[in-house]
Design an enzyme around this catalytic site. Structure first.
Site, PDB file in Angstrom:
ATOM      1  N   CYS A 117      -2.007 -10.750  -7.016  1.00  0.00           N
ATOM      2  CA  CYS A 117      -2.442 -11.833  -6.135  1.00  0.00           C
ATOM      3  C   CYS A 117      -2.384 -11.283  -4.711  1.00  0.00           C
ATOM      4  O   CYS A 117      -1.302 -11.105  -4.150  1.00  0.00           O
ATOM      5  CB  CYS A 117      -1.490 -13.010  -6.331  1.00  0.00           C
TER       6      CYS A 117
ATOM      7  N   CYS B 180       0.846  -1.196   0.000  1.00  0.00           N
ATOM      8  CA  CYS B 180       0.000   0.000   0.000  1.00  0.00           C
ATOM      9  C   CYS B 180       0.881   1.244   0.000  1.00  0.00           C
ATOM     10  O   CYS B 180       1.771   1.371   0.826  1.00  0.00           O
ATOM     11  CB  CYS B 180      -0.903  -0.018   1.229  1.00  0.00           C
TER      12      CYS B 180
END
Ligand SMILES: [Zn+2]
Length: 137
Positions: free
Chosen positions: A123, A99
């Site tokens: 993924c 992130c």
């Protein structure tokens, strides 16, 4: 939460905020067991946000069934919302997805995604995500 706030959080504070599984994945680059997460088989429309800080990461529009047992997306909602970095842990050459807002680990991106779109397969661990369903379709 805004970037300054989450960047200042200590690991002790993260431990209090997250579940043990989320802490392991997000803060220790762990991987949840395939087919155990809450979102790999989710087909609702909405936005997947960072479970640590609420940053928007992936739209359901880009989610596809990869049979890997983890939520799979062909691209992030915005390339600026994630960090991609080399990961050579476990003797594998992979690209880690994190992130951009809080730096937490999300998963990996592989070059075996759907060829008709981007060819990428993000993924991502279910427990690293918080799904917000679209109210009015
Ligand atoms: Zn985050």
């Amino acid at each position: 939460m805004f970037m300054d706030d989450v960047r200042k959080m200590t690991e002790e504070e993260w431990k209090k905020k997250l579940t043990p599984e989320q802490y392991h994945v997000l803060r220790e680059q762990g991987t949840e067991q395939a087919f155990t997460g809450k979102y790999y088989d989710n087909h609702e429309s909405g936005m997947y946000e960072c479970a640590a800080c609420g940053h928007e990461l992936f739209s359901s529009d880009t989610k596809f069934d990869s049979d890997s047992g983890w939520p799979s997306f062909d691209k992030p909602v915005n390339r600026e919302n994630v960090i991609l970095q080399d990961d050579s842990n476990y003797g594998m050459q992979r690209t880690e997805v994190a992130c951009k807002n809080c730096g937490s680990h999300l998963g990996h991106v592989f070059p075996d995604g759907p060829k008709e779109t981007t060819g990428d397969r993000y993924c991502i661990n279910s427990c690293a995500l918080e799904f917000k369903a679209l109210k009015n379709k």
